[in-house]
Design an enzyme around this catalytic site. Structure first.
Site, PDB file in Angstrom:
ATOM      1  N   ARG A  25       0.521  -1.315   0.179  1.00  0.00           N
ATOM      2  CA  ARG A  25       0.121  -0.246  -0.211  1.00  0.00           C
ATOM      3  C   ARG A  25       0.618   1.356   0.387  1.00  0.00           C
ATOM      4  O   ARG A  25       0.413   2.693  -0.332  1.00  0.00           O
ATOM      5  CB  ARG A  25      -0.710   0.308   1.177  1.00  0.00           C
ATOM      6  N   GLN A  50       2.411  23.901  19.976  1.00  0.00           N
ATOM      7  CA  GLN A  50       2.092  24.093  18.693  1.00  0.00           C
ATOM      8  C   GLN A  50       3.212  22.963  17.623  1.00  0.00           C
ATOM      9  O   GLN A  50       3.908  22.434  17.708  1.00  0.00           O
ATOM     10  CB  GLN A  50       2.203  25.529  18.348  1.00  0.00           C
ATOM     11  N   ASN A  52       3.832  23.450  13.620  1.00  0.00           N
ATOM     12  CA  ASN A  52       3.477  24.418  12.185  1.00  0.00           C
ATOM     13  C   ASN A  52       4.303  23.760  10.962  1.00  0.00           C
ATOM     14  O   ASN A  52       5.279  22.112  11.068  1.00  0.00           O
ATOM     15  CB  ASN A  52       4.451  25.115  12.319  1.00  0.00           C
ATOM     16  N   ARG A  63      16.791  29.867   5.585  1.00  0.00           N
ATOM     17  CA  ARG A  63      15.558  30.771   6.482  1.00  0.00           C
ATOM     18  C   ARG A  63      16.559  30.573   8.608  1.00  0.00           C
ATOM     19  O   ARG A  63      16.678  29.184   8.658  1.00  0.00           O
ATOM     20  CB  ARG A  63      14.361  29.465   7.050  1.00  0.00           C
ATOM     21  N   HIS A  66      17.394  31.355  14.390  1.00  0.00           N
ATOM     22  CA  HIS A  66      16.050  31.816  14.855  1.00  0.00           C
ATOM     23  C   HIS A  66      15.785  30.716  15.988  1.00  0.00           C
ATOM     24  O   HIS A  66      16.503  29.602  16.599  1.00  0.00           O
ATOM     25  CB  HIS A  66      14.705  31.303  14.320  1.00  0.00           C
ATOM     26  N   LYS A  76      12.156  22.465  19.577  1.00  0.00           N
ATOM     27  CA  LYS A  76      11.627  21.713  18.377  1.00  0.00           C
ATOM     28  C   LYS A  76      12.222  20.788  18.153  1.00  0.00           C
ATOM     29  O   LYS A  76      13.274  20.119  17.754  1.00  0.00           O
ATOM     30  CB  LYS A  76      12.053  22.793  16.912  1.00  0.00           C
ATOM     31  N   HIS A 123      18.139  27.583  14.871  1.00  0.00           N
ATOM     32  CA  HIS A 123      18.118  27.340  14.474  1.00  0.00           C
ATOM     33  C   HIS A 123      17.548  27.321  12.526  1.00  0.00           C
ATOM     34  O   HIS A 123      17.120  28.806  12.859  1.00  0.00           O
ATOM     35  CB  HIS A 123      16.492  25.782  14.626  1.00  0.00           C
ATOM     36  N   TYR A 136       7.302  21.421  12.153  1.00  0.00           N
ATOM     37  CA  TYR A 136       8.172  20.992  13.700  1.00  0.00           C
ATOM     38  C   TYR A 136       7.321  20.855  14.294  1.00  0.00           C
ATOM     39  O   TYR A 136       5.735  21.122  14.559  1.00  0.00           O
ATOM     40  CB  TYR A 136       7.858  23.202  13.940  1.00  0.00           C
ATOM     41  N   ASP A 172      15.880  37.824   8.797  1.00  0.00           N
ATOM     42  CA  ASP A 172      16.853  36.967   8.447  1.00  0.00           C
ATOM     43  C   ASP A 172      18.080  38.401   8.362  1.00  0.00           C
ATOM     44  O   ASP A 172      19.222  37.748   8.176  1.00  0.00           O
ATOM     45  CB  ASP A 172      16.513  35.680   7.782  1.00  0.00           C
TER      46      ASP A 172
END
Length: 182
Positions: A25, A50, A52, A63, A66, A76, A123, A136, A172
């Site tokens: 499958r 949360q 994300n 990116r 942060h 995270k 990160h 995340y 950034d």
């Protein structure tokens, strides 16, 4: 559906590698299971505040780097759902014996790996394949006034990005450089 846990050169940063179950499958990968002793070892008793998703189209896009500042620091767990990224963690915890050092891992669905980034670490990532998507899990809520970070091209860190940087957000580009105290 076996999973393995690998330490990294940075204090408290872990790579989790999972093997998907495959049959006629398709495939099934358990991305997070708190009852699993390996997940407990790295996630411990942190909440999941949360979840994300990010999708980045262009190869070479960076990116980050942060983080959320204390007292709103968050852990995270980052996993690639599609594509490939070069995921970078920078230890910004002044009390850590690995402060000011960085480590990178290539994340991809084929590898089935994830990176646990503890509180106080920066990160970021660079996209290696078009339309790369990341999932995340965050242990804390997003607090805009706690947002911070370090420039991706900080000379002190000297991160060896694998591709030329093709795109950065304005935010950034304006992040500060790392200031090491004597």
């Amino acid at each position: 559906m076996a999973a393995e846990l690998f330490s990294t050169p940075l204090e408290g940063v872990w790579e989790l590698r999972s093997q998907p179950f495959q049959d006629h499958r398709g495939a099934f990968l358990n991305a997070f299971r708190l009852q699993d002793p390996l997940f407990q070892q790295v996630w411990r008793d942190r909440p999941i505040a949360q979840v994300n998703l990010s999708c980045t189209e262009a190869v070479g896009t960076v990116r980050g780097l942060h983080l959320q500042a204390f007292p709103h620091a968050e852990a995270k767990l980052v996993r690639a759902l599609r594509g490939r990224v070069w995921d970078v963690v920078v230890d910004l915890r002044e009390s850590s014996f690995t402060f000011g050092r960085w480590h990178a891992v290539e994340l991809s669905p084929e590898q089935g790996n994830a990176l646990l980034i503890p509180e106080g670490c920066g990160h970021g990532f660079q996209v290696l394949e078009p339309s790369s998507e990341l999932l995340y899990l965050h242990s804390g809520a997003w607090i805009p006034e706690a947002e911070g970070g370090i420039r991706w091209d900080d000379e002190t860190l000297a991160i060896d990005w694998p591709k030329p940087v093709s795109a950065l957000s304005e935010r950034d580009q304006l992040l500060p450089r790392l200031e090491l105290k004597p």
